[in-house]
Design a protein around this motif. Structure first.
Motif, PDB file in Angstrom:
ATOM      1  N   GLY A  56      -9.251  10.154 -13.607  1.00 54.02           N
ATOM      2  CA  GLY A  56      -9.852  10.121 -12.277  1.00 54.02           C
ATOM      3  C   GLY A  56     -10.827   8.986 -12.052  1.00 54.02           C
ATOM      4  O   GLY A  56     -10.835   8.363 -10.986  1.00 54.02           O
ATOM      5  N   ALA A  57     -11.652   8.687 -13.038  1.00 54.13           N
ATOM      6  CA  ALA A  57     -12.664   7.645 -12.886  1.00 54.13           C
ATOM      7  C   ALA A  57     -12.157   6.270 -13.285  1.00 54.13           C
ATOM      8  O   ALA A  57     -12.935   5.309 -13.313  1.00 54.13           O
ATOM      9  N   THR A  58     -10.865   6.147 -13.577  1.00 50.81           N
ATOM     10  CA  THR A  58     -10.299   4.867 -14.008  1.00 50.81           C
ATOM     11  C   THR A  58      -9.387   4.288 -12.929  1.00 50.81           C
ATOM     12  O   THR A  58      -9.060   4.948 -11.945  1.00 50.81           O
ATOM     13  N   LYS A  59      -8.955   3.065 -13.156  1.00 53.23           N
ATOM     14  CA  LYS A  59      -8.029   2.430 -12.206  1.00 53.23           C
ATOM     15  C   LYS A  59      -6.709   3.186 -12.098  1.00 53.23           C
ATOM     16  O   LYS A  59      -6.024   3.101 -11.081  1.00 53.23           O
ATOM     17  N   ALA A  60      -6.357   3.939 -13.142  1.00 55.80           N
ATOM     18  CA  ALA A  60      -5.088   4.666 -13.126  1.00 55.80           C
ATOM     19  C   ALA A  60      -5.007   5.667 -11.989  1.00 55.80           C
ATOM     20  O   ALA A  60      -3.910   6.030 -11.554  1.00 55.80           O
ATOM     21  N   SER A  61      -6.144   6.124 -11.486  1.00 58.44           N
ATOM     22  CA  SER A  61      -6.121   7.081 -10.377  1.00 58.44           C
ATOM     23  C   SER A  61      -5.494   6.473  -9.126  1.00 58.44           C
ATOM     24  O   SER A  61      -4.990   7.194  -8.263  1.00 58.44           O
ATOM     25  N   GLY A  62      -5.502   5.151  -9.024  1.00 61.92           N
ATOM     26  CA  GLY A  62      -4.906   4.492  -7.866  1.00 61.92           C
ATOM     27  C   GLY A  62      -3.388   4.610  -7.822  1.00 61.92           C
ATOM     28  O   GLY A  62      -2.782   4.414  -6.768  1.00 61.92           O
ATOM     29  N   ILE A  63      -2.771   4.948  -8.954  1.00 60.25           N
ATOM     30  CA  ILE A  63      -1.322   5.113  -8.968  1.00 60.25           C
ATOM     31  C   ILE A  63      -0.910   6.278  -8.077  1.00 60.25           C
ATOM     32  O   ILE A  63       0.138   6.240  -7.427  1.00 60.25           O
ATOM     33  N   THR A  64      -1.724   7.325  -8.035  1.00 65.54           N
ATOM     34  CA  THR A  64      -1.396   8.483  -7.192  1.00 65.54           C
ATOM     35  C   THR A  64      -1.363   8.095  -5.724  1.00 65.54           C
ATOM     36  O   THR A  64      -0.452   8.483  -4.985  1.00 65.54           O
ATOM     37  N   LYS A  65      -2.355   7.328  -5.280  1.00 62.69           N
ATOM     38  CA  LYS A  65      -2.352   6.878  -3.885  1.00 62.69           C
ATOM     39  C   LYS A  65      -1.118   6.016  -3.616  1.00 62.69           C
ATOM     40  O   LYS A  65      -0.478   6.133  -2.552  1.00 62.69           O
ATOM     41  N   LEU A  66      -0.756   5.162  -4.568  1.00 58.44           N
ATOM     42  CA  LEU A  66       0.437   4.333  -4.411  1.00 58.44           C
ATOM     43  C   LEU A  66       1.676   5.209  -4.222  1.00 58.44           C
ATOM     44  O   LEU A  66       2.509   4.945  -3.350  1.00 58.44           O
ATOM     45  N   MET A  67       1.797   6.266  -5.027  1.00 58.94           N
ATOM     46  CA  MET A  67       2.972   7.126  -4.930  1.00 58.94           C
ATOM     47  C   MET A  67       3.013   7.866  -3.598  1.00 58.94           C
ATOM     48  O   MET A  67       4.082   8.027  -2.998  1.00 58.94           O
ATOM     49  N   PHE A  68       1.873   8.311  -3.119  1.00 58.93           N
ATOM     50  CA  PHE A  68       1.838   9.003  -1.833  1.00 58.93           C
ATOM     51  C   PHE A  68       2.298   8.085  -0.698  1.00 58.93           C
ATOM     52  O   PHE A  68       2.970   8.523   0.238  1.00 58.93           O
ATOM     53  N   SER A  69       1.939   6.826  -0.782  1.00 57.55           N
ATOM     54  CA  SER A  69       2.235   5.920   0.321  1.00 57.55           C
ATOM     55  C   SER A  69       3.614   5.272   0.222  1.00 57.55           C
ATOM     56  O   SER A  69       4.190   4.886   1.243  1.00 57.55           O
ATOM     57  N   GLU A  70       4.178   5.156  -0.992  1.00 59.31           N
ATOM     58  CA  GLU A  70       5.406   4.373  -1.139  1.00 59.31           C
ATOM     59  C   GLU A  70       6.584   5.129  -1.750  1.00 59.31           C
ATOM     60  O   GLU A  70       7.677   4.585  -1.856  1.00 59.31           O
ATOM     61  N   ALA A  71       6.391   6.377  -2.149  1.00 62.94           N
ATOM     62  CA  ALA A  71       7.462   7.108  -2.842  1.00 62.94           C
ATOM     63  C   ALA A  71       8.729   7.193  -2.012  1.00 62.94           C
ATOM     64  O   ALA A  71       9.846   7.041  -2.534  1.00 62.94           O
ATOM     65  N   GLN A  72       8.590   7.421  -0.723  1.00 62.23           N
ATOM     66  CA  GLN A  72       9.764   7.601   0.120  1.00 62.23           C
ATOM     67  C   GLN A  72      10.623   6.333   0.203  1.00 62.23           C
ATOM     68  O   GLN A  72      11.833   6.411   0.391  1.00 62.23           O
ATOM     69  N   ASN A  73      10.006   5.183   0.031  1.00 62.72           N
ATOM     70  CA  ASN A  73      10.746   3.916   0.092  1.00 62.72           C
ATOM     71  C   ASN A  73      11.375   3.528  -1.244  1.00 62.72           C
ATOM     72  O   ASN A  73      12.206   2.610  -1.280  1.00 62.72           O
TER      73      ASN A  73
END
Length: 240
Positions: free
Chosen positions: A114-131
């Motif tokens: 959660g406190a690392t850069k890896a948490s940004g992967i979740t936001k990426l998946m929410f925004s781009e998974a459908q594509n």
């Protein structure tokens, strides 16, 4: 016996350096890729940018990762998916109540994800998974399903030990995961844009969430015996 020259010594000294550099390249590429995927998203990140940030050529990148999709998968495995074996082992050896397990789970998740850069992967998946359905399916298999399975094991532990109420474990996992999802989305979207006077502590937020959760999960003691009703006014006196 052949004599060792200064050139020989220089070559010997240089060889380990080249070897270390070659071994370090995958890690450097994964670190650079994580930075760029979080900063720009999957679609906008180009492999030549990743190679440049890592200080290698695009050809070198393709020696380790044959495509951007494989590079992204390696980033996810390195920073998130590869941790589930460790977390499952920790759960098996944990000594303490299941309430303690949940609190520890949130603490470890925050420190390592959660406190690392890896948490940004979740936001990426929410925004781009459908594509990118292939990437979405990979993330589902490597992160979402193992994560839900681990949380389900924790809840099952509490139910079997008589600490938690018997609930629908499949839906109960979402109760545990929801605060994590919120923090990852918040920290990589509105969090950096928060007003200066907004004093939001992720650690305090997680403590509050787990406290509220446990009040709903823990078995409550049975109701105390109901005292006999007290008359609102004394009975009328009888006169002889």
């Amino acid at each position: 016996m052949p004599r060792t020259t200064l050139n020989d010594l220089s070559a010997e000294a240089a060889a380990p350096k080249r070897s270390r550099r070659k071994e370090a390249r995958p890690g450097e590429l994964l670190e650079a890729a994580l930075d760029l995927f979080v900063e720009k998203g999957f679609a906008a990140t180009r492999v030549d940018e990743v190679a440049a940030r890592a200080g290698v050529s695009k050809g070198t990148l393709f020696l380790y990762f044959p495509s951007k999709e494989e590079l992204f998968k390696a980033v996810v495995r390195e920073n998130i998916a590869g941790r589930f074996a460790e977390w499952n082992t920790e759960l098996e050896s944990f000594v303490g109540t299941t309430s303690d397990v949940l609190r520890y789970c949130y603490q470890v998740w925050w420190e390592r994800i959660g406190a690392t850069k890896a948490s940004g992967i979740t936001k990426l998946m929410f925004s781009e998974a459908q594509n990118f359905p292939e990437i979405a399916q990979f993330y589902q298999q490597e992160v979402i399903l193992p994560g839900r399975a681990l949380v389900r094991r924790i809840l099952q532990r509490g139910v079997e030990r008589g600490e938690f109420q018997a609930i629908d474990l499949d839906y109960g996992t979402y109760i545990v995961l929801a605060p994590m999802m919120f923090l990852m989305l918040w920290n990589n979207s509105m969090g950096p844009c928060s007003l200066p006077d907004e004093n939001f502590s992720p650690e305090e937020y997680l403590r509050t969430q787990v406290d509220n959760m446990l009040h709903g999960l823990c078995i409550r003691p049975g109701p105390a015996a109901t005292p006999p009703p007290v008359a609102c006014c004394p009975p009328p006196s009888t006169s002889s």
